[in-house]
Design a protein around this motif. Structure first.
Motif, PDB file in Angstrom:
ATOM      1  N   GLY A   1       0.820  -1.214   0.000  1.00 41.27           N
ATOM      2  CA  GLY A   1       0.000   0.000   0.000  1.00 41.27           C
ATOM      3  C   GLY A   1       0.845   1.250   0.000  1.00 41.27           C
ATOM      4  N   ALA A   2       1.920   1.246   0.790  1.00 38.02           N
ATOM      5  CA  ALA A   2       2.832   2.393   0.809  1.00 38.02           C
ATOM      6  C   ALA A   2       3.533   2.550  -0.528  1.00 38.02           C
ATOM      7  N   ASP A   3       3.947   1.445  -1.117  1.00 35.13           N
ATOM      8  CA  ASP A   3       4.613   1.454  -2.418  1.00 35.13           C
ATOM      9  C   ASP A   3       3.770   2.201  -3.446  1.00 35.13           C
ATOM     10  N   ALA A   4       2.475   1.874  -3.513  1.00 39.94           N
ATOM     11  CA  ALA A   4       1.590   2.505  -4.491  1.00 39.94           C
ATOM     12  C   ALA A   4       1.463   4.006  -4.241  1.00 39.94           C
ATOM     13  N   ARG A   5       1.339   4.420  -2.963  1.00 41.52           N
ATOM     14  CA  ARG A   5       1.215   5.849  -2.667  1.00 41.52           C
ATOM     15  C   ARG A   5       2.488   6.614  -3.006  1.00 41.52           C
ATOM     16  N   ILE A   6       3.645   6.005  -2.712  1.00 36.62           N
ATOM     17  CA  ILE A   6       4.908   6.674  -3.013  1.00 36.62           C
ATOM     18  C   ILE A   6       5.075   6.835  -4.519  1.00 36.62           C
ATOM     19  N   LEU A   7       4.736   5.799  -5.284  1.00 32.77           N
ATOM     20  CA  LEU A   7       4.789   5.921  -6.738  1.00 32.77           C
ATOM     21  C   LEU A   7       3.931   7.086  -7.220  1.00 32.77           C
ATOM     22  N   ALA A   8       2.739   7.230  -6.658  1.00 35.65           N
ATOM     23  CA  ALA A   8       1.851   8.318  -7.071  1.00 35.65           C
ATOM     24  C   ALA A   8       2.426   9.672  -6.696  1.00 35.65           C
ATOM     25  N   VAL A   9       3.034   9.781  -5.513  1.00 34.30           N
ATOM     26  CA  VAL A   9       3.673  11.035  -5.105  1.00 34.30           C
ATOM     27  C   VAL A   9       4.807  11.386  -6.063  1.00 34.30           C
ATOM     28  N   LEU A  10       5.636  10.412  -6.408  1.00 37.40           N
ATOM     29  CA  LEU A  10       6.753  10.664  -7.313  1.00 37.40           C
ATOM     30  C   LEU A  10       6.263  11.047  -8.704  1.00 37.40           C
ATOM     31  N   ASP A  11       5.205  10.380  -9.158  1.00 41.26           N
ATOM     32  CA  ASP A  11       4.652  10.675 -10.474  1.00 41.26           C
ATOM     33  C   ASP A  11       4.116  12.107 -10.528  1.00 41.26           C
ATOM     34  N   ARG A  12       3.544  12.581  -9.429  1.00 38.41           N
ATOM     35  CA  ARG A  12       2.939  13.914  -9.400  1.00 38.41           C
ATOM     36  C   ARG A  12       3.957  15.018  -9.164  1.00 38.41           C
ATOM     37  N   HIS A  13       5.000  14.752  -8.365  1.00 37.24           N
ATOM     38  CA  HIS A  13       5.863  15.827  -7.889  1.00 37.24           C
ATOM     39  C   HIS A  13       7.265  15.822  -8.491  1.00 37.24           C
TER      40      HIS A  13
END
Length: 355
Positions: A64-76
């Motif tokens: 679950g953390a992996d998916a959120r971190i990927l999304a943060v990196l993709d956005r920022h």
């Protein structure tokens, strides 16, 4: 990989994220402890591929953390990461957590291949890693040290994570870096005492006890990649360019210098330098990473040199702890030579002043 998932289960999992898709083929992919599948899907008259990543049985494994971190990196950032198509954090009928993500270009090279990359390709790879670490370390997402987890209040049942840093949290965060580092070292030395290098454990413990108190602050927590190595990258094998950074489940909130030093040690191939034709290329990697890092985080560039000796030594301890996994991938007949090389490196570290 842990127990495989049958075709019906994979179809139900994909349907929770994209009900309009039909899974036409599923191929298991060997990626660490999690269950990962390449899916061929059809929907809206189109065929495409995606990847499904699910936690192993009876543990969340940071998926679950992996998916959120990927999304943060993709956005920022411009760090090359897969796009997360949807996450299921908890479900009573299918394995969870899991998420779907887009494919990325490039080749996955074996962990140990780093020792044989040509200098030019390794330099390019290291410069790219430096660029991406600089972007990562500039994200304002954490204010204490520890394991980066997903915010438990933001459960998803098939939707996409927002990419907001508020979706991340530090589990049981510690404000003092020396205190957190001491606990980290203690855990690794407990593992070290069960390794084939156990005769060195007491001296390494004494070395760290003295060095941790000598580290210079102030210490500011940033998102730290932590799980460095070729096995978590996709690359252009000819040029060395990094085309994707995968597997962020073990992200830690640490000082920039800690994350930087771990990358230097692991990409520099020091742990393989006892093999014929392999050299310790930490100096090459360090210089190239600094060049890339200055391009994206110039205000942090001077901080990444602090604590280098202690952090690289800790990276060496982790390689020792995981040596049996590494040994299975070494050329036949070289296991003892590599182990002896690590012992010799440890002796060198123990004899210096650690500054």
């Amino acid at each position: 990989m842990s127990e495989e998932l049958d075709a019906g289960t994979l179809r139900r999992m994909a349907d929770l994220v994209h009900p309009t898709w039909t899974v036409t083929a599923a191929t298991p992919v060997e990626r660490g402890f999690c269950r990962v599948y390449r899916l061929a899907v059809e929907g809206n008259g189109e065929s495409q591929e995606c990847f499904l990543k699910a936690a192993p049985a009876e543990t969340e494994a940071g998926v679950g953390a992996d998916a959120r971190i990927l999304a943060v990196l993709d956005r920022h950032t411009s760090i090359p990461v897969p796009e997360v198509l949807g996450v299921v954090d908890d479900h009573p009928e299918v394995p969870s957590p899991f998420y779907l993500m887009t494919p990325m270009p490039g080749d996955e090279l074996p962990y140990e291949r780093v020792g044989w990359l040509p200098d030019e390709a390794l330099e390019t790879l290291a410069r790219d890693v430096g660029v991406h670490l600089g972007e990562l370390h500039r994200i304002d997402a954490v204010d204490s040290f520890g394991y980066v987890d997903r915010d438990p209040t933001g459960t998803l049942d098939g939707g996409r994570p927002s990419g907001a840093v508020a979706e991340l949290t530090v589990r049981d965060g510690i404000d003092s870096w020396p205190a957190y580092l001491g606990r980290y070292v203690e855990r690794e030395l407990e593992r070290h005492a069960d390794s084939r290098f156990v005769e060195l454990t007491p001296r390494i413990e004494a070395w760290f006890d003295e060095r941790i108190g000598r580290l210079d602050g102030p210490f500011t927590p940033v998102l730290g990649r932590n799980d460095h190595g070729l096995h978590n990258l996709l690359v252009d094998p000819d040029s060395g360019s990094v085309t994707a950074m995968l597997d962020w489940a073990y992200t830690l909130a640490v000082p920039p210098s800690f994350d930087f030093a771990f990358a230097v040690y692991l990409f520099g191939g020091a742990f393989l330098s006892a093999l014929p034709g392999v050299t310790d290329r930490r100096a090459l990697v360090r210089d190239a990473m600094r060049t890339g890092y200055r391009a994206t985080a110039p205000e942090l560039a001077e901080t990444v040199a602090t604590g280098r000796s202690a952090y690289e030594a800790l990276a060496m301890v982790r390689v020792m702890n995981d040596f049996d996994r590494l040994a299975s991938r070494l050329p036949d007949g070289t296991e003892n030579d590599v182990a002896d090389g690590l012992r010799a490196d440890a002796e060198t570290v123990l004899e210096n002043d650690g500054r």
